[in-house]
Design a protein around this motif. Structure first.
Motif, mmCIF file in Angstrom:
data_model
loop_
_atom_site.group_PDB
_atom_site.id
_atom_site.type_symbol
_atom_site.label_atom_id
_atom_site.label_comp_id
_atom_site.label_asym_id
_atom_site.label_seq_id
_atom_site.Cartn_x
_atom_site.Cartn_y
_atom_site.Cartn_z
ATOM 1 N N ARG A 31 0.832 -1.201 0.000
ATOM 2 C CA ARG A 31 0.000 0.000 0.000
ATOM 3 C C ARG A 31 0.868 1.252 0.000
ATOM 4 O O ARG A 31 1.877 1.333 0.696
ATOM 5 C CB ARG A 31 -0.920 0.008 1.229
ATOM 6 C CG ARG A 31 -1.923 1.153 1.218
ATOM 7 C CD ARG A 31 -2.779 1.114 2.470
ATOM 8 N NE ARG A 31 -3.655 -0.037 2.492
ATOM 9 C CZ ARG A 31 -4.809 -0.097 1.835
ATOM 10 N NH1 ARG A 31 -5.182 0.908 1.056
ATOM 11 N NH2 ARG A 31 -5.570 -1.153 1.927
ATOM 12 N N ASN A 36 -5.974 3.302 -3.010
ATOM 13 C CA ASN A 36 -6.761 2.082 -2.895
ATOM 14 C C ASN A 36 -7.011 1.412 -4.235
ATOM 15 O O ASN A 36 -7.768 0.450 -4.315
ATOM 16 C CB ASN A 36 -8.108 2.394 -2.248
ATOM 17 C CG ASN A 36 -7.964 2.834 -0.801
ATOM 18 O OD1 ASN A 36 -7.188 2.230 -0.072
ATOM 19 N ND2 ASN A 36 -8.684 3.865 -0.418
ATOM 20 N N TYR A 39 -6.717 -2.404 -4.574
ATOM 21 C CA TYR A 39 -7.714 -3.087 -3.754
ATOM 22 C C TYR A 39 -9.097 -2.996 -4.396
ATOM 23 O O TYR A 39 -9.871 -3.959 -4.386
ATOM 24 C CB TYR A 39 -7.725 -2.488 -2.344
ATOM 25 C CG TYR A 39 -6.405 -2.641 -1.630
ATOM 26 C CD1 TYR A 39 -6.177 -3.716 -0.778
ATOM 27 C CD2 TYR A 39 -5.376 -1.720 -1.824
ATOM 28 C CE1 TYR A 39 -4.963 -3.873 -0.126
ATOM 29 C CE2 TYR A 39 -4.154 -1.866 -1.174
ATOM 30 C CZ TYR A 39 -3.945 -2.940 -0.334
ATOM 31 O OH TYR A 39 -2.751 -3.091 0.301
ATOM 32 N N ASP A 43 -11.371 -6.091 -5.678
ATOM 33 C CA ASP A 43 -12.756 -6.272 -5.216
ATOM 34 C C ASP A 43 -13.709 -6.432 -6.389
ATOM 35 O O ASP A 43 -14.536 -7.360 -6.415
ATOM 36 C CB ASP A 43 -13.193 -5.080 -4.365
ATOM 37 C CG ASP A 43 -12.643 -5.138 -2.945
ATOM 38 O OD1 ASP A 43 -12.270 -6.236 -2.509
ATOM 39 O OD2 ASP A 43 -12.595 -4.076 -2.289
ATOM 40 N N SER A 61 -10.235 -3.748 3.224
ATOM 41 C CA SER A 61 -8.879 -3.622 2.687
ATOM 42 C C SER A 61 -8.062 -2.594 3.462
ATOM 43 O O SER A 61 -6.831 -2.604 3.400
ATOM 44 C CB SER A 61 -8.939 -3.224 1.207
ATOM 45 O OG SER A 61 -9.513 -1.944 1.054
ATOM 46 N N TYR A 64 -5.149 -3.790 5.564
ATOM 47 C CA TYR A 64 -4.044 -4.509 4.913
ATOM 48 C C TYR A 64 -3.019 -3.542 4.353
ATOM 49 O O TYR A 64 -3.364 -2.507 3.774
ATOM 50 C CB TYR A 64 -4.585 -5.390 3.786
ATOM 51 C CG TYR A 64 -5.406 -6.556 4.285
ATOM 52 C CD1 TYR A 64 -4.841 -7.818 4.437
ATOM 53 C CD2 TYR A 64 -6.753 -6.383 4.617
ATOM 54 C CE1 TYR A 64 -5.583 -8.877 4.904
ATOM 55 C CE2 TYR A 64 -7.507 -7.449 5.084
ATOM 56 C CZ TYR A 64 -6.919 -8.697 5.227
ATOM 57 O OH TYR A 64 -7.670 -9.746 5.686
ATOM 58 N N ALA A 67 -1.558 -5.717 -1.027
ATOM 59 C CA ALA A 67 -2.667 -6.194 -1.847
ATOM 60 C C ALA A 67 -2.655 -7.714 -1.944
ATOM 61 O O ALA A 67 -3.707 -8.353 -2.026
ATOM 62 C CB ALA A 67 -2.594 -5.575 -3.246
ATOM 63 N N TYR A 70 -4.234 -9.168 1.144
ATOM 64 C CA TYR A 70 -5.678 -8.955 1.081
ATOM 65 C C TYR A 70 -6.330 -9.963 0.135
ATOM 66 O O TYR A 70 -7.346 -10.585 0.466
ATOM 67 C CB TYR A 70 -5.960 -7.530 0.606
ATOM 68 C CG TYR A 70 -7.432 -7.219 0.413
ATOM 69 C CD1 TYR A 70 -8.320 -7.250 1.484
ATOM 70 C CD2 TYR A 70 -7.926 -6.894 -0.851
ATOM 71 C CE1 TYR A 70 -9.662 -6.982 1.311
ATOM 72 C CE2 TYR A 70 -9.273 -6.610 -1.036
ATOM 73 C CZ TYR A 70 -10.142 -6.660 0.046
ATOM 74 O OH TYR A 70 -11.478 -6.381 -0.128
#
Length: 429
Positions: A31, A36, A39, A43, A61, A64, A67, A70
């Motif tokens: 990250r 984001n 992530y 998703d 997420s 985390y 990635a 996650y």
């Protein structure tokens, strides 16, 4: 963008068929600040395309820092395969079998010796005479017997290494080699062996990649020229790959006898039933039909390899697709690659299940063998004294299998290094 492996070369028939264990991939897309993007893409992809999307957990997420971590926590308990990877590396491998390394793979035998299980023609060690079956005694002056698996992996990860190998006769070779970018040959060996007056074709096949198409055509053209009448197909380490190449191999084996008939049926999650389809056997110019096929398998035989076995049985007959070795991996499902070029990210989730023409599939526990036998790491591919190949030859001549001695029975001591994702698919150092 989604790349379907079931279109002939959309970018490269990218259906990844591999078996996963565990390793540290936490360095993938850590990250960065409040970004984001990765992530969110994960998703969206998983919610839409994941085969088990109705079982996705409710997790945040925001908790985390990676990635990859996650993504792993999103997976269903029975999912041993989905992963994310570096997109460039993934495509290079699927297009040409290209990766950087020494060009060989190892496996611990029942005596805890570390042996070469396969080696590619482009390996710098292959040109020095190393073949399957050689034992690795030392690496960088360190005794293999005194190292942990993690320490061995650390030494193999170095860009230059000094290897001391020993063959079955006790002869040793010390070789210093440097990792290089190399292209994997997917046909490890093809030959026709005159055995007791019978022309027996032997094919050791390692991966279903784009380059496999030409390699398989060459092999079956050779079998035809040599008037082979029996086929032994060695898929013991073949973790899979393209379903198009799987179809090609099945069609080559059956001599185009079933061109146009259903080879496989593909089913998606409930929200993607409109994507479901069947795939027919395709006509192959190099096809050379065999009445039966002996298939050498292990728990490493997965996905597209299992697809060939399962797809042939409704047509050749279960008694004509004869398995030798140990039960297969158990992966009656496949993946798509979803690419995010801006992040150089490939998301590779299980996206569909596969059955044969009779609707048979669901072999998550593996496809059982007809004759159980340990992997013989002491002999090269195609050696008539290699236990699994010898069992096939005995059956061809005598119409029954040999008696299994204790030394050739399945062993729980054999083991391999654990890897994940693309590393597991390449299955070589």
């Amino acid at each position: 963008m989604k790349f379907s492996i079931l279109v002939k070369y959309s970018l490269l028939l990218i259906l990844i068929s591999t078996f996963m264990s565990c390793s540290d991939d936490s360095g993938i897309l850590p990250r960065s600040g409040n970004d984001n993007t990765a992530y969110e893409i994960i998703d969206k992809t998983m919610q839409e395309w994941y085969l088990w999307n109705d079982n996705l957990p409710t997790i945040s997420s925001a908790n985390y820092s990676s990635a990859n971590d996650y993504f792993e926590d999103l997976l269903a308990s029975n999912d041993r395969w989905s992963y994310i990877a570096n997109l460039d590396d993934l495509l290079a491998y699927f297009e040409n079998g290209t990766y950087t390394g020494y060009g060989l793979s190892f496996k611990f035998d029942s005596n805890n010796d570390l042996r070469v299980k396969l080696i590619f023609n482009d390996s710098p060690l292959f040109s020095s005479g190393i073949t399957r079956g050689w034992k690795l005694v030392k690496i960088n002056q360190l005794d293999i017997s005194s190292l942990s698996e993690e320490q061995i992996l650390s030494e193999l990860d170095k860009s230059t290494g000094t290897f001391l190998f020993e063959n079955n006769a006790g002869e040793q070779k010390e070789i210093t080699a440097t990792q290089k970018e190399l292209d994997q040959n997917t046909v490890l060996k093809r030959e026709v062996i005159p055995y007791e007056g019978i022309q027996v074709a032997y094919l050791a096949f390692d991966s279903f990649l784009g380059k496999s198409e030409d390699e398989l055509n060459e092999a079956f053209t050779y079998f035809k020229e040599q008037n082979a009448t029996e086929l032994v197909l060695d898929l013991r380490y073949n973790g899979g790959g393209s379903t198009y190449i799987s179809n090609q191999l099945a069609s080559l084996i059956t001599g185009n006898a079933y061109a146009g008939d259903i080879y496989s049926k593909v089913s998606h999650n409930k929200s993607k039933t409109g994507e479901d389809f069947t795939e027919a056997f395709e006509n192959q110019g190099a096809a050379f039909g065999f009445d039966r096929v002996f298939v050498i398998t292990t728990s490493n035989t997965a996905s597209a390899s299992e697809m060939v076995i399962n797809g042939l049985k409704p047509y050749m007959g279960k008694d004509k697709v004869i398995l030798i070795g140990s039960k297969t991996h158990g992966k009656p499902v496949g993946m798509y690659v979803f690419e995010e070029k801006a992040l150089n990210l490939a998301i590779v989730p299980i996206s569909f299940s596969i059955t044969n023409a009779l609707g048979e599939g669901d072999y998550f526990d593996g496809i059982p063998v007809d004759f159980e036998l340990a992997d013989d790491l002491s002999h090269d591919f195609g050696d008539i004294d290699e236990s699994n190949f010898k069992a096939a030859l005995d059956y061809i001549v005598n119409d029954n299998f040999p008696v299994v001695t204790a030394s050739k029975a399945l062993s729980t001591n054999e083991r391999e290094f654990k890897k994940k994702g693309l590393e597991e698919l390449i299955d070589a150092f």
